[in-house]
Design an enzyme around this catalytic site. Sequence first.
Site, mmCIF file in Angstrom:
data_model
loop_
_atom_site.group_PDB
_atom_site.id
_atom_site.type_symbol
_atom_site.label_atom_id
_atom_site.label_comp_id
_atom_site.label_asym_id
_atom_site.label_seq_id
_atom_site.Cartn_x
_atom_site.Cartn_y
_atom_site.Cartn_z
ATOM 1 N N GLU A 212 20.781 -5.295 -6.456
ATOM 2 C CA GLU A 212 21.219 -6.528 -7.120
ATOM 3 C C GLU A 212 22.105 -6.229 -8.324
ATOM 4 O O GLU A 212 23.161 -6.837 -8.527
ATOM 5 C CB GLU A 212 19.997 -7.340 -7.604
ATOM 6 C CG GLU A 212 19.138 -7.926 -6.503
ATOM 7 C CD GLU A 212 17.992 -7.013 -6.102
ATOM 8 O OE1 GLU A 212 18.128 -5.771 -6.181
ATOM 9 O OE2 GLU A 212 16.945 -7.552 -5.686
ATOM 10 N N GLY A 267 9.785 0.672 -15.959
ATOM 11 C CA GLY A 267 10.689 -0.477 -15.998
ATOM 12 C C GLY A 267 10.069 -1.682 -16.698
ATOM 13 O O GLY A 267 10.694 -2.313 -17.555
ATOM 14 N N ARG A 268 8.825 -1.998 -16.358
ATOM 15 C CA ARG A 268 8.201 -3.206 -16.926
ATOM 16 C C ARG A 268 7.715 -2.988 -18.358
ATOM 17 O O ARG A 268 7.152 -3.901 -18.954
ATOM 18 C CB ARG A 268 7.075 -3.695 -16.020
ATOM 19 C CG ARG A 268 6.017 -2.652 -15.683
ATOM 20 C CD ARG A 268 5.124 -3.150 -14.556
ATOM 21 N NE ARG A 268 4.237 -2.122 -14.020
ATOM 22 C CZ ARG A 268 4.570 -1.242 -13.098
ATOM 23 N NH1 ARG A 268 5.803 -1.213 -12.614
ATOM 24 N NH2 ARG A 268 3.696 -0.371 -12.634
ATOM 25 N N GLU A 353 2.563 -6.151 -11.223
ATOM 26 C CA GLU A 353 3.188 -4.918 -10.718
ATOM 27 C C GLU A 353 2.352 -3.702 -11.123
ATOM 28 O O GLU A 353 2.366 -2.680 -10.459
ATOM 29 C CB GLU A 353 4.627 -4.791 -11.263
ATOM 30 C CG GLU A 353 5.520 -3.958 -10.359
ATOM 31 C CD GLU A 353 6.982 -3.922 -10.792
ATOM 32 O OE1 GLU A 353 7.269 -3.943 -12.002
ATOM 33 O OE2 GLU A 353 7.861 -3.844 -9.913
ATOM 34 N N HIS A 384 0.260 -32.383 -16.976
ATOM 35 C CA HIS A 384 0.561 -33.530 -16.112
ATOM 36 C C HIS A 384 0.783 -33.099 -14.674
ATOM 37 O O HIS A 384 1.340 -33.847 -13.882
ATOM 38 C CB HIS A 384 1.775 -34.278 -16.677
ATOM 39 C CG HIS A 384 1.520 -34.711 -18.088
ATOM 40 N ND1 HIS A 384 0.835 -35.872 -18.398
ATOM 41 C CD2 HIS A 384 1.760 -34.088 -19.266
ATOM 42 C CE1 HIS A 384 0.710 -35.956 -19.716
ATOM 43 N NE2 HIS A 384 1.251 -34.889 -20.255
HETATM 44 O O1 LIG Z 1 16.027 -0.777 -13.910
HETATM 45 P P1 LIG Z 1 16.107 -0.617 -12.435
HETATM 46 O O2 LIG Z 1 16.003 0.813 -12.032
HETATM 47 O O3 LIG Z 1 17.338 -1.282 -11.888
HETATM 48 O O4 LIG Z 1 14.872 -1.310 -11.815
HETATM 49 C C1 LIG Z 1 14.649 -2.690 -11.892
HETATM 50 C C2 LIG Z 1 13.292 -3.018 -11.324
HETATM 51 O O5 LIG Z 1 13.244 -2.456 -10.036
HETATM 52 C C3 LIG Z 1 12.041 -2.574 -9.319
HETATM 53 O O6 LIG Z 1 11.952 -3.827 -8.760
HETATM 54 C C4 LIG Z 1 10.837 -2.198 -10.111
HETATM 55 O O7 LIG Z 1 9.697 -2.588 -9.443
HETATM 56 C C5 LIG Z 1 10.857 -2.803 -11.484
HETATM 57 O O8 LIG Z 1 9.773 -2.322 -12.255
HETATM 58 C C6 LIG Z 1 12.145 -2.463 -12.157
HETATM 59 O O9 LIG Z 1 12.149 -2.949 -13.459
#
Ligand SMILES: O=P(O)(O)OC[C@H]1O[C@H](O)[C@H](O)[C@@H](O)[C@@H]1O
Length: 549
Positions: A212, A267-268, A353, A384
């Site tokens: 993406e 990442g998270r 996750e 509501h």
């Molecule tokens: O930062 P990127 O490598 O593009 O990854 C973006 C995302 O990709 C995946 O969906 C992982 O599960 C996420 O934890 C991560 O933040």
Amino acid sequence: MSALTSLPEWKKLSELASAVKDAHMRDWFAQDANRADKMRLEACGIFLDYSKNRVNDDALKGLFDLARACKLETLRDAMFSGEQINSTEGRAVLHTALRNFSDRKVLVDGEDVMPEVHATLAKIEAFTASVHSGEHKGYTGKPIKHIVAIGIGGSFLGPKIMTEALKPHTVDAVKVHFVANVDGCHIHDVLSSVDFEETLVVMSSKSFSTQETLQNTLTAKDWFLKSGGTQEDIAKHFVAVSSNVKAATEFGISADNIFPMWDWVGGRYSLWSAIGLPISLALGFENFKGLLEGAFEMDTHFTTAPLEENMPVLLALLGVWYRNFFDAQSHVLLPYYHYLRGLPAYVQQLDMESNGKEVTQEGESVDYPTGPIIWGSEGTNGQHSFHQLIHQGSGVIPADFMLPLNVPNQDDTHHAMLASNCFGQTQALMQGKTFEECYADLDGTGLDDAERKRLAAHKTMPGNKPSNTFLFDSLTPKTLGALVAMYEHKVFVQGVIWNLNSFDQWGVELGKVLGNQVLAGIQGEADKDNFDASTQQLIAKFRAANAPK
Ligand SMILES: O=P(O)(O)OC[C@H]1O[C@H](O)[C@H](O)[C@@H](O)[C@@H]1O
């Protein structure tokens, strides 16, 4: 039986839960005038009232005993000291190093990472200042007015939601637009609303391989070149945040324009790293730093407060109590503050996750429920609609209510109404309304007894529904940083109890791989026999609809 469910502490909790199930919180409040006073905590500017939970002293003691039996403190210290606790990827888990304002060294493979962390923060600070002052100009000499921040998952949710939550701190110099979805509608809408000469694209991808993000960046690059920019001008308009510097430079981003991050930042958990660059650009570096400072305060609380007074630990244990002993399937987050409306979506990724796993660290199937579904939205809107299910649905849905005591542009009437709804909901969930009360309300309506009973049954609210209430003076960057770190550590503690690796995400990775294979099928570059009959049928439908006319 798993190691967890064989623990005597687990068995004890089972017994305690059976006993507590017969009790009603309404009676506990009636019997103990000090209940609210005893069951509250304060840390890092966050006040927590946890008295509206289905726990008594015995249950709480049993939960803290379980945490100790699961070696929580040892594992917490292992995370902070850089041990490779992400065992399936062989990585340390050190988002806490990104907000370490102490003199403590943080070693990864024997090397202190703090100098790199500080250098990157300095780079973010300097870059933010040069964009805001107009020193960093587009290739035609115009100052930057728009930031298009491209990323997805952890490279999107943190920056977007923190920026939104701190809207009152937004700088005037630039406007930040976030794009995540590969659905072309989004990038199209954003790019058509900005002037390419005044736009800076921040591409954020830890791996630099996410479909993406790569595609949205290619589309932005194409737009820039078609609008009149040249390849050499890209350096003034495109920067990247990534741990994969090689892939970023191959993509065409100049090395100077790459903000580094590291594989020891999940990442998270990455908003504290250079992934937070759009936050700094939107709010100013000092406010970004404020977020980190608040998170650091929560880290200090988490590592030093006794378990019984430790907010993330307490919250995690209450979650375990409901998930494992009351069959709660989900947990709802209800921020009573419009700007904090994105928090449920943020915690959704963080929690689901991390703990959406069904095997233990040792690779064995769990014999107990693990991470709950996280959901929610801003109050009072939910009252509501979906609150009905929380009040009268057949299961238990523990709720986190949160409210700032002061808000920007405060209108006292609005704010008092907001607060009264928030507190009123926690009260209604706890005390409910008895059948007798509902039956009495129907007195004098002329209904016969059978109809009164039937209606009263529908109107009865069982109550005894658990909730936490969080209050803070106002949502400053520091308070928000502390709040987010609090949820991070809550998730960590639950992962420890459930014996999970909270730091990998193989399910999501498989989705990425299969998505690319199907794309090859859609583009006619893969043998259809690679796919099952259903997927073949879907691909064929799509190809037919998109065939050249
Ligand atoms: O930062 P990127 O490598 O593009 O990854 C973006 C995302 O990709 C995946 O969906 C992982 O599960 C996420 O934890 C991560 O933040």
